[in-house]
Scaffold this motif. Structure first.
Motif, PDB file in Angstrom:
ATOM      1  N   GLN A  85       0.776  -1.370   0.262  1.00 56.54           N
ATOM      2  CA  GLN A  85       0.072  -0.225   0.079  1.00 56.54           C
ATOM      3  C   GLN A  85       0.818   1.108   0.088  1.00 56.54           C
ATOM      4  N   ASP A  86       2.030   1.120   0.803  1.00 54.02           N
ATOM      5  CA  ASP A  86       2.901   2.261   0.864  1.00 54.02           C
ATOM      6  C   ASP A  86       3.384   2.594  -0.750  1.00 54.02           C
ATOM      7  N   PHE A  87       3.919   1.581  -1.321  1.00 56.40           N
ATOM      8  CA  PHE A  87       4.281   1.743  -2.748  1.00 56.40           C
ATOM      9  C   PHE A  87       3.240   2.273  -3.444  1.00 56.40           C
ATOM     10  N   LYS A  88       2.209   1.859  -3.574  1.00 52.44           N
ATOM     11  CA  LYS A  88       1.121   2.148  -4.509  1.00 52.44           C
ATOM     12  C   LYS A  88       1.062   3.779  -4.154  1.00 52.44           C
ATOM     13  N   LYS A  89       0.752   4.069  -3.022  1.00 52.25           N
ATOM     14  CA  LYS A  89       0.668   5.754  -2.814  1.00 52.25           C
ATOM     15  C   LYS A  89       1.935   6.373  -3.197  1.00 52.25           C
ATOM     16  N   ALA A  90       3.072   5.784  -3.081  1.00 53.39           N
ATOM     17  CA  ALA A  90       4.304   6.667  -3.402  1.00 53.39           C
ATOM     18  C   ALA A  90       4.298   6.667  -4.738  1.00 53.39           C
ATOM     19  N   LEU A  91       4.120   5.710  -5.684  1.00 55.75           N
ATOM     20  CA  LEU A  91       3.990   5.826  -7.156  1.00 55.75           C
ATOM     21  C   LEU A  91       3.212   6.844  -7.596  1.00 55.75           C
ATOM     22  N   LYS A  92       1.992   6.901  -7.038  1.00 59.96           N
ATOM     23  CA  LYS A  92       0.998   7.784  -7.502  1.00 59.96           C
ATOM     24  C   LYS A  92       1.692   9.126  -7.384  1.00 59.96           C
ATOM     25  N   GLU A  93       2.121   9.483  -6.021  1.00 56.12           N
ATOM     26  CA  GLU A  93       2.545  10.840  -5.833  1.00 56.12           C
ATOM     27  C   GLU A  93       3.900  11.238  -6.821  1.00 56.12           C
ATOM     28  N   PHE A  94       4.562  10.221  -7.005  1.00 57.20           N
ATOM     29  CA  PHE A  94       5.925  10.355  -8.009  1.00 57.20           C
ATOM     30  C   PHE A  94       5.293  10.826  -9.329  1.00 57.20           C
ATOM     31  N   LEU A  95       4.273  10.039  -9.907  1.00 58.65           N
ATOM     32  CA  LEU A  95       3.880  10.573 -11.066  1.00 58.65           C
ATOM     33  C   LEU A  95       3.112  11.589 -11.307  1.00 58.65           C
ATOM     34  N   LEU A  96       2.590  12.184 -10.176  1.00 61.54           N
ATOM     35  CA  LEU A  96       1.913  13.728 -10.070  1.00 61.54           C
ATOM     36  C   LEU A  96       2.851  14.588  -9.902  1.00 61.54           C
ATOM     37  N   TYR A  97       4.162  14.376  -9.869  1.00 58.82           N
ATOM     38  CA  TYR A  97       5.357  15.410  -9.501  1.00 58.82           C
ATOM     39  C   TYR A  97       5.454  16.243 -10.641  1.00 58.82           C
ATOM     40  N   PRO A  98       5.439  17.636 -10.257  1.00 56.55           N
ATOM     41  CA  PRO A  98       5.420  18.686 -11.470  1.00 56.55           C
ATOM     42  C   PRO A  98       6.392  18.484 -12.383  1.00 56.55           C
ATOM     43  N   LYS A  99       6.114  18.684 -13.340  1.00 52.11           N
ATOM     44  CA  LYS A  99       6.964  18.654 -14.490  1.00 52.11           C
ATOM     45  C   LYS A  99       7.643  19.772 -15.356  1.00 52.11           C
ATOM     46  N   LYS A 100       8.129  20.782 -14.655  1.00 50.42           N
ATOM     47  CA  LYS A 100       8.681  21.929 -15.394  1.00 50.42           C
ATOM     48  C   LYS A 100       9.864  21.987 -16.010  1.00 50.42           C
ATOM     49  N   SER A 101      10.860  21.313 -15.428  1.00 51.59           N
ATOM     50  CA  SER A 101      12.294  21.689 -15.702  1.00 51.59           C
ATOM     51  C   SER A 101      12.699  20.706 -17.030  1.00 51.59           C
ATOM     52  N   VAL A 102      13.638  21.310 -17.842  1.00 52.26           N
ATOM     53  CA  VAL A 102      14.211  20.885 -18.930  1.00 52.26           C
ATOM     54  C   VAL A 102      14.162  19.212 -19.091  1.00 52.26           C
ATOM     55  N   GLU A 103      14.645  18.556 -18.123  1.00 52.40           N
ATOM     56  CA  GLU A 103      14.919  17.257 -17.960  1.00 52.40           C
ATOM     57  C   GLU A 103      13.761  16.331 -18.491  1.00 52.40           C
ATOM     58  N   PHE A 104      12.478  16.855 -18.197  1.00 45.88           N
ATOM     59  CA  PHE A 104      11.393  16.207 -18.308  1.00 45.88           C
ATOM     60  C   PHE A 104      10.957  16.111 -19.747  1.00 45.88           C
ATOM     61  N   GLN A 105      11.796  16.605 -20.623  1.00 45.76           N
ATOM     62  CA  GLN A 105      11.435  16.896 -22.114  1.00 45.76           C
ATOM     63  C   GLN A 105      12.037  15.854 -22.740  1.00 45.76           C
ATOM     64  N   HIS A 106      13.218  15.079 -22.148  1.00 47.74           N
ATOM     65  CA  HIS A 106      13.937  14.072 -22.771  1.00 47.74           C
ATOM     66  C   HIS A 106      13.168  12.564 -22.833  1.00 47.74           C
ATOM     67  N   GLU A 107      13.479  11.861 -23.775  1.00 45.00           N
ATOM     68  CA  GLU A 107      12.644  10.552 -24.288  1.00 45.00           C
ATOM     69  C   GLU A 107      12.554   9.806 -23.036  1.00 45.00           C
ATOM     70  N   PHE A 108      13.393   9.617 -22.053  1.00 48.36           N
ATOM     71  CA  PHE A 108      13.308   8.861 -20.904  1.00 48.36           C
ATOM     72  C   PHE A 108      12.498   9.307 -20.247  1.00 48.36           C
ATOM     73  N   ALA A 109      12.221  10.589 -19.700  1.00 47.41           N
ATOM     74  CA  ALA A 109      11.107  11.153 -18.831  1.00 47.41           C
ATOM     75  C   ALA A 109       9.818  11.115 -19.391  1.00 47.41           C
ATOM     76  N   LYS A 110       9.877  11.112 -20.676  1.00 44.66           N
ATOM     77  CA  LYS A 110       8.383  10.919 -21.640  1.00 44.66           C
ATOM     78  C   LYS A 110       7.833   9.701 -21.579  1.00 44.66           C
ATOM     79  N   ARG A 111       8.725   8.705 -21.188  1.00 39.84           N
ATOM     80  CA  ARG A 111       8.566   7.393 -21.120  1.00 39.84           C
ATOM     81  C   ARG A 111       7.797   7.008 -19.810  1.00 39.84           C
ATOM     82  N   ILE A 112       8.141   7.855 -18.797  1.00 38.22           N
ATOM     83  CA  ILE A 112       7.395   7.685 -17.416  1.00 38.22           C
ATOM     84  C   ILE A 112       6.261   8.581 -17.539  1.00 38.22           C
ATOM     85  N   TRP A 113       6.491   9.771 -17.675  1.00 41.06           N
ATOM     86  CA  TRP A 113       5.307  10.885 -17.606  1.00 41.06           C
ATOM     87  C   TRP A 113       4.663  10.912 -19.311  1.00 41.06           C
TER      88      TRP A 113
END
Length: 195
Positions: A85-113
């Motif tokens: 249950q802790d993992f499920k909650k943490a994964l959800k928070e991880f995926l809701l993390y604000p994606k504003k920096s340039v790193e999130f434009q990389h293909e690796f980040a796009k595969r996650i978010w």
């Protein structure tokens, strides 16, 4: 007395073979012989894990489902198995993390978010997978994920620092390569999780 293979115990629990042989030599009818009982328990553990891996293969898990779980554990520097249950909650928070920096434009980040998608289908598939697992199936799968990541934690070219912020494009490229579906498929087939 039947011959016993110590190889699975040595490989899985990192117990030296001479130690196991010495433990096994102890009289079996001695109630105080915890060593022989411990060896038997470890053998049962290996048998249970092998049966559980068969159950996981029957679920027809996809490498895409495992990718997000592996990436989460690596990018949060998690090296131990959290409660389900802790993992499920943490994964959800991880995926809701604000994606504003340039790193999130990389293909690796796009595969996650997934860019521009209201719902992250990878997240939903991973959640459905986790929900479908018994506690022991979850334990066996996450142990395999941690073993997959362990080889990356030990790679001096791949730093484990939480999240992607501040990562260079070269690091992100290496992440994308290491977390490729091909690498995940090969590793988890060898681990007996994927068929």
């Amino acid at each position: 007395m039947k011959r016993v293979s110590y190889k699975p115990l040595c490989e899985r629990f990192y117990i030296p073979r001479p130690t196991l042989i010495e433990w096994q030599k102890q009289p079996k009818n001695d109630d105080k012989n915890w060593r022989a009982r411990h060896i038997e328990y470890l053998r049962e553990q290996i048998d249970a894990e092998e049966e559980t891996k068969k159950e996981l293969r029957d679920k027809a898990i996809l490498p895409e489902d495992i990718f997000l779980i592996c990436a989460y554990f690596f990018l949060t520097c998690t090296k131990s198995i959290p409660k389900k249950q802790d993992f499920k909650k943490a994964l959800k928070e991880f995926l809701l993390y604000p994606k504003k920096s340039v790193e999130f434009q990389h293909e690796f980040a796009k595969r996650i978010w997934k860019d521009g998608e209201d719902t992250n289908s990878g997240y939903l598939n991973s959640m459905l997978l986790i929900d479908s697992l018994s506690v022991f199936q979850y334990y066996v799968l996450i142990r395999a994920v941690l073993n997959f990541n362990l080889r990356l934690f030990n790679n001096e070219n791949l730093n484990c620092s939480e999240g992607l912020k501040g990562k260079t494009w070269q690091e992100l490229y290496m992440y994308d390569k290491e977390f490729s579906l091909k690498n995940i498929t090969i590793f988890f087939k060898n681990a007996g999780i994927l068929s």
